[in-house]
Design a protein around this motif. Structure first.
Motif, PDB file in Angstrom:
ATOM      1  N   ILE A   1      -6.255   3.912  -6.639  1.00  0.00           N
ATOM      2  CA  ILE A   1      -7.242   4.567  -5.789  1.00  0.00           C
ATOM      3  C   ILE A   1      -7.443   5.979  -6.323  1.00  0.00           C
TER       4      ILE A   1
ATOM      5  N   LEU B   1       0.830  -1.197   0.000  1.00  0.00           N
ATOM      6  CA  LEU B   1       0.000   0.000   0.000  1.00  0.00           C
ATOM      7  C   LEU B   1       0.868   1.252   0.000  1.00  0.00           C
TER       8      LEU B   1
ATOM      9  N   SER C   1     -11.676   4.407  -3.145  1.00  0.00           N
ATOM     10  CA  SER C   1     -11.034   4.413  -1.823  1.00  0.00           C
ATOM     11  C   SER C   1     -10.470   3.029  -1.546  1.00  0.00           C
ATOM     12  N   LEU C   2      -9.596   2.953  -0.545  1.00  0.00           N
ATOM     13  CA  LEU C   2      -9.044   1.650  -0.171  1.00  0.00           C
ATOM     14  C   LEU C   2     -10.163   0.727   0.297  1.00  0.00           C
ATOM     15  N   GLN C   3     -11.100   1.270   1.052  1.00  0.00           N
ATOM     16  CA  GLN C   3     -12.210   0.446   1.538  1.00  0.00           C
ATOM     17  C   GLN C   3     -13.008  -0.141   0.365  1.00  0.00           C
TER      18      GLN C   3
ATOM     19  N   VAL D   1      -3.708   6.999   0.123  1.00  0.00           N
ATOM     20  CA  VAL D   1      -4.325   5.670   0.183  1.00  0.00           C
ATOM     21  C   VAL D   1      -4.737   5.366   1.621  1.00  0.00           C
ATOM     22  N   LEU D   2      -3.811   5.588   2.555  1.00  0.00           N
ATOM     23  CA  LEU D   2      -4.095   5.355   3.974  1.00  0.00           C
ATOM     24  C   LEU D   2      -4.437   6.644   4.719  1.00  0.00           C
TER      25      LEU D   2
ATOM     26  N   ASP E   1      -2.282   5.696  -5.346  1.00  0.00           N
ATOM     27  CA  ASP E   1      -3.147   6.758  -5.859  1.00  0.00           C
ATOM     28  C   ASP E   1      -2.460   7.631  -6.904  1.00  0.00           C
TER      29      ASP E   1
ATOM     30  N   ALA F   1     -10.030   3.500   5.881  1.00  0.00           N
ATOM     31  CA  ALA F   1      -8.722   2.921   5.563  1.00  0.00           C
ATOM     32  C   ALA F   1      -8.283   1.889   6.601  1.00  0.00           C
TER      33      ALA F   1
ATOM     34  N   ALA G   1     -10.290  -1.197   6.229  1.00  0.00           N
ATOM     35  CA  ALA G   1      -9.892  -1.930   5.022  1.00  0.00           C
ATOM     36  C   ALA G   1      -8.645  -2.763   5.299  1.00  0.00           C
TER      37      ALA G   1
ATOM     38  N   VAL H   1      -1.091  -1.198  -4.399  1.00  0.00           N
ATOM     39  CA  VAL H   1      -2.213  -0.262  -4.381  1.00  0.00           C
ATOM     40  C   VAL H   1      -1.671   1.155  -4.215  1.00  0.00           C
TER      41      VAL H   1
END
Length: 174
Positions: free
Chosen positions: A148, A7, A161-163, A12-13, A130, A36, A39, A128
């Motif tokens: 993302i 990640l 979103s990460l979720q 992202v987080l 952005d 986040a 997730a 993952v």
């Protein structure tokens, strides 16, 4: 060899360039994005090791000391752990943006190093991010990729979103 999830951090987080914070230079400036931590908890419960790979050019530029960066990451890991998530390790590139190092994304150095040290099958893993540089790093390492955001991307999958990306990430890991 194990499959893993890599990640990106900022965007992202946690929040970056938001109303509350421009850049994260102190632990109290780190605000996790909505969903986040949950997730990461869901991905952790699925049995995958999760790593954070982040460019931190502020260190090389003198805006941030590595000791403070470690405090920020320890704070982030603790916040995520409080929601049931587990970050195995946080890898970062401390070099200036144009330093030409192998670790700074879009290069794959951080992912390759983590894979070697933790016996990770990169072709079965997911990166993952952005930014397209995150996606490029993942592809150079041989990973599947999830973007993302809403912009056009070369990633294998995209989510807002990460979720929202959790089911896509799990599907790519099957």
């Amino acid at each position: 060899m194990k499959k893993a999830i890599f990640l990106d951090r900022d965007g992202v987080l946690n929040e970056v360039l938001s109303e509350r914070v421009k850049f994260v230079n102190r632990p109290e400036e780190l605000y996790l994005l909505k969903g986040a931590a949950e997730a990461v908890a869901e991905l952790s419960k699925a049995g995958y090791e999760i790593f954070v790979v982040t460019n931190q050019g502020g260190v090389g530029l003198g805006f941030l000391k590595e000791k403070r960066l470690h405090e920020i990451h320890d704070h982030m890991v603790k916040m995520i752990r409080e929601h049931g998530g587990h970050i195995k390790e946080v890898a970062y590139c401390p070099h200036k943006p144009k330093a030409g190092c192998e670790c700074r994304k879009p290069n794959a150095g951080m992912l390759l190093d983590l894979a070697e040290r933790h016996d990770i099958d990169l072709t079965g893993s997911v990166m993952v991010g952005d930014h397209e540089r995150d996606i490029e790093a993942g592809k150079k390492a041989g990973c599947k990729t999830v973007f993302i955001g809403t912009e056009e991307t070369s990633a294998d999958q995209k989510a807002p979103s990460l979720q929202a990306a959790v089911p896509l990430i799990l599907e790519l890991l099957e």
